[in-house]
Design a protein around this motif. Structure first.
Motif, PDB file in Angstrom:
ATOM      1  N   GLU A 210      10.453  21.691  12.261  1.00 29.59           N
ATOM      2  CA  GLU A 210      10.490  20.229  12.367  1.00 29.59           C
ATOM      3  C   GLU A 210       9.115  19.626  12.073  1.00 29.59           C
ATOM      4  O   GLU A 210       9.000  18.587  11.411  1.00 29.59           O
ATOM      5  CB  GLU A 210      10.958  19.823  13.769  1.00 29.59           C
ATOM      6  CG  GLU A 210      12.427  20.135  14.047  1.00 29.59           C
ATOM      7  CD  GLU A 210      12.832  19.754  15.460  1.00 29.59           C
ATOM      8  OE1 GLU A 210      12.007  19.123  16.160  1.00 29.59           O
ATOM      9  OE2 GLU A 210      13.957  20.094  15.866  1.00 29.59           O
TER      10      GLU A 210
ATOM     11  N   LEU B 266       8.445  19.616   8.371  1.00 30.30           N
ATOM     12  CA  LEU B 266       9.184  18.532   7.720  1.00 30.30           C
ATOM     13  C   LEU B 266       8.482  17.192   7.928  1.00 30.30           C
ATOM     14  O   LEU B 266       8.375  16.379   6.996  1.00 30.30           O
ATOM     15  CB  LEU B 266      10.614  18.481   8.257  1.00 30.30           C
ATOM     16  CG  LEU B 266      11.529  19.647   7.852  1.00 30.30           C
ATOM     17  CD1 LEU B 266      12.813  19.629   8.670  1.00 30.30           C
ATOM     18  CD2 LEU B 266      11.850  19.582   6.359  1.00 30.30           C
TER      19      LEU B 266
ATOM     20  N   GLU C 227       8.575  21.273   2.597  1.00 30.19           N
ATOM     21  CA  GLU C 227      10.005  21.491   2.383  1.00 30.19           C
ATOM     22  C   GLU C 227      10.371  22.946   2.679  1.00 30.19           C
ATOM     23  O   GLU C 227      10.654  23.736   1.767  1.00 30.19           O
ATOM     24  CB  GLU C 227      10.380  21.124   0.947  1.00 30.19           C
ATOM     25  CG  GLU C 227      10.114  19.662   0.609  1.00 30.19           C
ATOM     26  CD  GLU C 227      10.454  19.325  -0.831  1.00 30.19           C
ATOM     27  OE1 GLU C 227      10.794  20.264  -1.595  1.00 30.19           O
ATOM     28  OE2 GLU C 227      10.378  18.146  -1.201  1.00 30.19           O
TER      29      GLU C 227
ATOM     30  N   THR D  15      12.487  26.220   3.659  1.00 30.89           N
ATOM     31  CA  THR D  15      13.860  26.697   3.516  1.00 30.89           C
ATOM     32  C   THR D  15      14.053  27.898   4.421  1.00 30.89           C
ATOM     33  O   THR D  15      13.231  28.827   4.410  1.00 30.89           O
ATOM     34  CB  THR D  15      14.149  27.110   2.063  1.00 30.89           C
ATOM     35  OG1 THR D  15      13.971  25.978   1.208  1.00 30.89           O
ATOM     36  CG2 THR D  15      15.570  27.643   1.925  1.00 30.89           C
TER      37      THR D  15
END
Length: 357
Positions: A95, A98, A103, A105
């Motif tokens: 979090e 972000l 970004e 994954t």
């Protein structure tokens, strides 16, 4: 004989044949840590989150600044290539990434999924846990007492023994011989890093007096096998130790506080390796990890070459040729600080190489 043992032994035999020099012949970097002997360990509360709560993520690598920023978030980086950073991360850290505009994954939901242990749990039992490793070392020492002796070098945070197996022709006598060190499991969840030093130990004792080259190496060198530097982490199946410190960021040479290390040599496990290095003439050593397939040589903390660069690259190339692993300069792969390699070379001139299996 097990083919895997033969291949491990063959690699080491070739490398050991190159090692016939003394520590005084090495050029040692002048930046010596004046606080090498200082004991700064303070017991801390165990703050580790279970591996089931830790994801394996990839983050696009835009520039070197990306890597520096990610490293400042105290993520445990597993691998870096031209395009991505692979790291462990909690949901909270994801979090945060972000929010900072990255970004990430999620590649795997947890370590067991990444390793396949969720689908094939029997695979986990093919690796030695702490008690099994201890039994193996005791068996070697009791079966081959004329060439092997087991020492308790220190203890972990939770009081587990950090074992060192000394293999030489006179294990009860300190002789003026070159000394070699093979360490595993600085990171407790890198299970394969325990197996290779154990295999090598068995290969040496079982082939002594049978294989002329191995006999010569045992007779003229003192070989230290330390398969599990982080026994608490291994028992808990986690990368860091019981104090939530990354031991391979806790060494005092060029220490920066990465890996939640509160101060140089803050943990009993790294203090143990430090004291063992100071008490012995360690010229060449290998530190085993599990993530990539690299032969990682110094320096890790800076881009400048070492004074012994040609010799270090030659050793790395020999290992790479027989293992299929790629020799790589540590800084060129990704920068680390407070690690075993730089401590060994920077503080006492021993060439320590990380083998990423």
């Amino acid at each position: 004989m097990n083919k895997k043992i033969v291949s491990v032994g063959t690699i080491f035999v070739l490398i050991l044949s190159l090692v016939n020099f003394s520590v005084t012949s090495l050029n040692i970097d002048k930046e010596i840590n004046n606080d090498l002997k200082e004991n700064t360990f303070e017991n801390q509360q165990n703050t580790f989150d279970n591996n089931f709560d830790i994801r394996i993520i990839s983050i696009p690598l835009i520039s070197n600044k990306t890597l520096q920023t990610i490293d400042s978030f105290d993520l445990d980086i597993i691998d870096v290539n031209e395009s991505f950073i692979i790291a462990y991360a909690t949901d909270e850290q994801i979090e945060y990434l972000l929010l900072k505009g990255f970004e990430p994954t999620i590649l795997y939901n947890n370590y067991n999924e990444m390793m396949g242990f969720d689908k094939y749990p029997e695979m986990l039992y093919s690796f030695h846990n702490y008690n099994e490793m201890t039994t193996e070392l005791q068996s070697i020492a009791s079966t081959y007492p004329s060439i092997a002796k087991l020492y308790e070098l220190g203890q972990s945070v939770q009081g587990r023994s950090i074992w060192g197996l000394k293999i030489t022709d006179n294990p009860n006598i300190e002789e003026n011989e070159v000394e070699l060190r093979y360490c595993g499991a600085h990171h407790g969840d890198e299970y394969m890093s325990v197996e290779i030093p154990l295999l090598f130990a068995w290969d040496l004792v079982q082939n002594y007096t049978i294989n002329p080259e191995i006999t010569d190496y045992v007779n003229n060198r003192e070989i230290w096998i330390i398969p599990m530097v982080n026994p608490d982490g291994r028992q808990m199946g986690q990368r860091r130790n019981a104090n939530n410190v990354d031991l391979n960021r806790d060494y005092g040479y060029m220490w920066s506080g990465a890996g939640s290390s509160p101060s140089p040599f803050s943990q009993p496990e790294t203090q143990t390796i430090r004291e063992h290095a100071l008490d012995n003439n360690i010229v060449l050593s290998y530190t085993y990890h599990t993530a990539a397939q690299y032969v990682n040589y110094v320096w890790n903390y800076k881009p400048q070459p070492t004074p012994d660069e040609p010799w270090i690259i030659m050793i790395s190339d020999v290992y790479g040729d027989f293992s299929g692993y790629v020799p790589i300069n540590g800084f060129d792969w990704y920068q680390t600080t407070g690690d075993t390699n730089d401590f060994s070379y920077g503080c006492y001139g021993g060439i320590d190489t990380t083998i990423e299996t």
